[in-house]
Enzyme design. Structure first.
Site, PDB file in Angstrom:
ATOM      1  N   HIS A  27      13.868  40.722  19.287  1.00 34.67           N
ATOM      2  CA  HIS A  27      14.639  39.481  19.299  1.00 34.67           C
ATOM      3  C   HIS A  27      13.798  38.373  18.693  1.00 34.67           C
ATOM      4  O   HIS A  27      12.613  38.547  18.413  1.00 34.67           O
ATOM      5  CB  HIS A  27      15.103  39.111  20.714  1.00 34.67           C
ATOM      6  CG  HIS A  27      14.030  38.624  21.635  1.00 34.67           C
ATOM      7  ND1 HIS A  27      14.242  37.674  22.591  1.00 34.67           N
ATOM      8  CD2 HIS A  27      12.721  38.962  21.757  1.00 34.67           C
ATOM      9  CE1 HIS A  27      13.132  37.437  23.262  1.00 34.67           C
ATOM     10  NE2 HIS A  27      12.199  38.222  22.771  1.00 34.67           N
ATOM     11  N   CYS A  37       7.672  32.652  19.521  1.00 33.12           N
ATOM     12  CA  CYS A  37       8.887  33.433  19.783  1.00 33.12           C
ATOM     13  C   CYS A  37       9.979  33.186  18.746  1.00 33.12           C
ATOM     14  O   CYS A  37      10.995  33.866  18.746  1.00 33.12           O
ATOM     15  CB  CYS A  37       9.425  33.141  21.184  1.00 33.12           C
ATOM     16  SG  CYS A  37       8.348  33.781  22.489  1.00 33.12           S
ATOM     17  N   HIS A  41      10.125  39.721  17.078  1.00 31.04           N
ATOM     18  CA  HIS A  41       9.136  40.540  17.779  1.00 31.04           C
ATOM     19  C   HIS A  41       9.878  41.436  18.765  1.00 31.04           C
ATOM     20  O   HIS A  41      11.058  41.224  19.037  1.00 31.04           O
ATOM     21  CB  HIS A  41       8.112  39.655  18.511  1.00 31.04           C
ATOM     22  CG  HIS A  41       8.717  38.750  19.536  1.00 31.04           C
ATOM     23  ND1 HIS A  41       9.416  37.594  19.217  1.00 31.04           N
ATOM     24  CD2 HIS A  41       8.738  38.837  20.884  1.00 31.04           C
ATOM     25  CE1 HIS A  41       9.836  37.014  20.320  1.00 31.04           C
ATOM     26  NE2 HIS A  41       9.446  37.749  21.351  1.00 31.04           N
ATOM     27  N   HIS A  43       9.929  44.078  22.426  1.00 32.10           N
ATOM     28  CA  HIS A  43       9.449  44.312  23.782  1.00 32.10           C
ATOM     29  C   HIS A  43       9.934  45.673  24.254  1.00 32.10           C
ATOM     30  O   HIS A  43      10.963  46.163  23.801  1.00 32.10           O
ATOM     31  CB  HIS A  43      10.013  43.277  24.768  1.00 32.10           C
ATOM     32  CG  HIS A  43       9.636  41.875  24.470  1.00 32.10           C
ATOM     33  ND1 HIS A  43       8.400  41.357  24.757  1.00 32.10           N
ATOM     34  CD2 HIS A  43      10.349  40.861  23.907  1.00 32.10           C
ATOM     35  CE1 HIS A  43       8.363  40.086  24.401  1.00 32.10           C
ATOM     36  NE2 HIS A  43       9.535  39.761  23.874  1.00 32.10           N
ATOM     37  N   HIS A  78      16.678  50.031  21.048  1.00 32.55           N
ATOM     38  CA  HIS A  78      16.334  50.093  19.627  1.00 32.55           C
ATOM     39  C   HIS A  78      17.287  49.265  18.757  1.00 32.55           C
ATOM     40  O   HIS A  78      17.750  49.725  17.713  1.00 32.55           O
ATOM     41  CB  HIS A  78      16.248  51.546  19.143  1.00 32.55           C
ATOM     42  CG  HIS A  78      14.979  52.202  19.587  1.00 32.55           C
ATOM     43  ND1 HIS A  78      14.830  52.700  20.867  1.00 32.55           N
ATOM     44  CD2 HIS A  78      13.813  52.415  18.954  1.00 32.55           C
ATOM     45  CE1 HIS A  78      13.618  53.207  20.984  1.00 32.55           C
ATOM     46  NE2 HIS A  78      12.973  53.035  19.839  1.00 32.55           N
ATOM     47  N   GLU A 125      10.063  41.404  30.683  1.00 37.71           N
ATOM     48  CA  GLU A 125       9.805  41.363  29.242  1.00 37.71           C
ATOM     49  C   GLU A 125       8.392  41.828  28.907  1.00 37.71           C
ATOM     50  O   GLU A 125       8.164  42.484  27.898  1.00 37.71           O
ATOM     51  CB  GLU A 125      10.024  39.931  28.741  1.00 37.71           C
ATOM     52  CG  GLU A 125       9.927  39.791  27.245  1.00 37.71           C
ATOM     53  CD  GLU A 125      10.185  38.375  26.783  1.00 37.71           C
ATOM     54  OE1 GLU A 125      11.336  38.064  26.471  1.00 37.71           O
ATOM     55  OE2 GLU A 125       9.217  37.585  26.739  1.00 37.71           O
TER      56      GLU A 125
END
Length: 141
Positions: A27, A37, A41, A43, A78, A125
């Protein structure tokens, strides 16, 4: 999955089900105020869903664990969260992801005759950061 204790929701229902799962997703928060952010990137999210109720279905379930996994894991694993319709007008922050997972599960539970309730969604997260979404009591109706 979480392999640790997580916040409990006080309630008076007879049954409580917790489903842990993890998924990998990317996201970004397209705003300069988001700092790093703002860049795309990813998680490995760890998710816990708490469902409770007084009645079971004809098989003896509040809801089958697989149905919960299908509602969340199949939808987001994914993927780029920003590409999902639910994030077209809001940013996919961890808070919003927890809220959207609750909305998805709540919608499914409302269709069941025995009416179980999703009391909490926890989205971790990172190893040190997580969000808990709990609906207001009136939202459970």
């Amino acid at each position: 999955m979480l392999q640790q204790f997580y916040p409990q929701v006080p309630h008076s229902y007879r049954y409580e089900l917790n489903k842990d799962m993890n998924l990998s997703a990317a996201h970004f928060i397209p705003d300069e105020k988001a700092g790093v952010c703002k860049n795309m990137h990813g998680h490995t999210y760890f998710i816990n869903v708490t469902i409770a109720g007084d009645q079971l279905d004809e098989l003896g379930f509040l809801i089958d664990f697989k149905q919960i996994k299908d509602l969340v894991h199949k939808r987001y694993d994914h993927t780029l969260l920003n590409d999902h319709n639910e994030y077209k007008e809001i940013f996919p922050t961890t808070e919003r992801v927890a809220e959207q997972i609750w909305k998805t599960i709540h919608e499914k539970l409302q269709s069941l005759p025995h009416q179980p309730k999703c009391l909490q969604v926890l989205v971790r997260e990172t190893p040190t950061s997580y969000v808990v979404y709990r609906p207001k009591p009136e939202e459970l109706l």
